[in-house]
Design a protein around this motif. Structure first.
Motif, PDB file in Angstrom:
ATOM      1  N   LEU A  36       0.820  -1.210   0.000  1.00  0.00           N
ATOM      2  CA  LEU A  36       0.000   0.000   0.000  1.00  0.00           C
ATOM      3  C   LEU A  36       0.856   1.262   0.000  1.00  0.00           C
ATOM      4  O   LEU A  36       0.536   2.248  -0.673  1.00  0.00           O
ATOM      5  N   MET A  37       1.964   1.234   0.748  1.00  0.00           N
ATOM      6  CA  MET A  37       2.861   2.381   0.762  1.00  0.00           C
ATOM      7  C   MET A  37       3.475   2.584  -0.624  1.00  0.00           C
ATOM      8  O   MET A  37       3.562   3.718  -1.122  1.00  0.00           O
ATOM      9  N   LEU A  41       3.025   5.977  -2.906  1.00  0.00           N
ATOM     10  CA  LEU A  41       4.179   6.777  -3.315  1.00  0.00           C
ATOM     11  C   LEU A  41       4.321   6.833  -4.837  1.00  0.00           C
ATOM     12  O   LEU A  41       4.679   7.873  -5.395  1.00  0.00           O
ATOM     13  N   VAL A  42       4.036   5.729  -5.505  1.00  0.00           N
ATOM     14  CA  VAL A  42       4.102   5.737  -6.969  1.00  0.00           C
ATOM     15  C   VAL A  42       3.020   6.656  -7.528  1.00  0.00           C
ATOM     16  O   VAL A  42       3.257   7.412  -8.472  1.00  0.00           O
ATOM     17  N   VAL A  69       3.675  10.926   3.933  1.00  0.00           N
ATOM     18  CA  VAL A  69       2.611  10.092   3.363  1.00  0.00           C
ATOM     19  C   VAL A  69       2.983   8.611   3.496  1.00  0.00           C
ATOM     20  O   VAL A  69       2.150   7.783   3.881  1.00  0.00           O
ATOM     21  N   GLY A  70       4.227   8.267   3.195  1.00  0.00           N
ATOM     22  CA  GLY A  70       4.660   6.879   3.309  1.00  0.00           C
ATOM     23  C   GLY A  70       4.534   6.349   4.721  1.00  0.00           C
ATOM     24  O   GLY A  70       4.034   5.232   4.934  1.00  0.00           O
ATOM     25  N   VAL A  71       4.953   7.133   5.697  1.00  0.00           N
ATOM     26  CA  VAL A  71       4.868   6.711   7.100  1.00  0.00           C
ATOM     27  C   VAL A  71       3.409   6.534   7.524  1.00  0.00           C
ATOM     28  O   VAL A  71       3.048   5.536   8.156  1.00  0.00           O
ATOM     29  N   TYR A  74       1.901   3.442   5.754  1.00  0.00           N
ATOM     30  CA  TYR A  74       2.481   2.192   6.265  1.00  0.00           C
ATOM     31  C   TYR A  74       1.922   1.849   7.641  1.00  0.00           C
ATOM     32  O   TYR A  74       1.339   0.782   7.841  1.00  0.00           O
ATOM     33  N   PHE A  75       2.094   2.758   8.602  1.00  0.00           N
ATOM     34  CA  PHE A  75       1.641   2.458   9.962  1.00  0.00           C
ATOM     35  C   PHE A  75       0.122   2.465  10.070  1.00  0.00           C
ATOM     36  O   PHE A  75      -0.449   1.695  10.842  1.00  0.00           O
ATOM     37  N   GLY A  76      -0.544   3.298   9.278  1.00  0.00           N
ATOM     38  CA  GLY A  76      -1.998   3.284   9.269  1.00  0.00           C
ATOM     39  C   GLY A  76      -2.540   1.957   8.803  1.00  0.00           C
ATOM     40  O   GLY A  76      -3.483   1.411   9.391  1.00  0.00           O
TER      41      GLY A  76
END
Length: 106
Positions: A36-37, A41-42, A69-71, A74-76
């Protein structure tokens, strides 16, 4: 990758590495979060020409936005799939205390 595989194979053959039953669910959650991350990002990333047009501070800001956004993604996604981050931290602390106790006992 090859060195990691050799290390894993050697530890498994020596009986040092034993996979816990709950790890398969954890690995599935981490793989989903990574996927998903990557998609986020892409999707949000701009073409290379855009990056060359920006000045230094604008590039820093744009990369910072992508990192945030990546963090969050990812954690979400880990939290939404049921991973309890507090529980992981608690296990990590108890593991550190156990290893410290074992070192003091030797």
């Amino acid at each position: 990758w090859l060195n990691a595989y050799w290390l894993w194979r050697g530890l498994r053959n020596d009986g040092v590495y034993q996979m816990h039953a709950a790890w398969s669910g954890f690995l599935l959650r981490v793989a989903l979060a990574n996927g998903l991350m990557l998609l986020a990002l892409v999707y949000l990333n701009e073409p290379v020409s855009y990056w060359f047009e920006l000045d230094v501070w604008a590039r820093i800001w744009a990369v910072s936005e992508l990192i945030v956004v990546g963090v969050v993604v990812y954690f979400g996604s880990l939290v939404l799939t049921g991973l309890k981050l507090k529980e992981m931290l608690r296990h990590r602390q108890s593991d550190a205390e156990t290893s410290r106790t074992n070192e003091e006992g030797e």
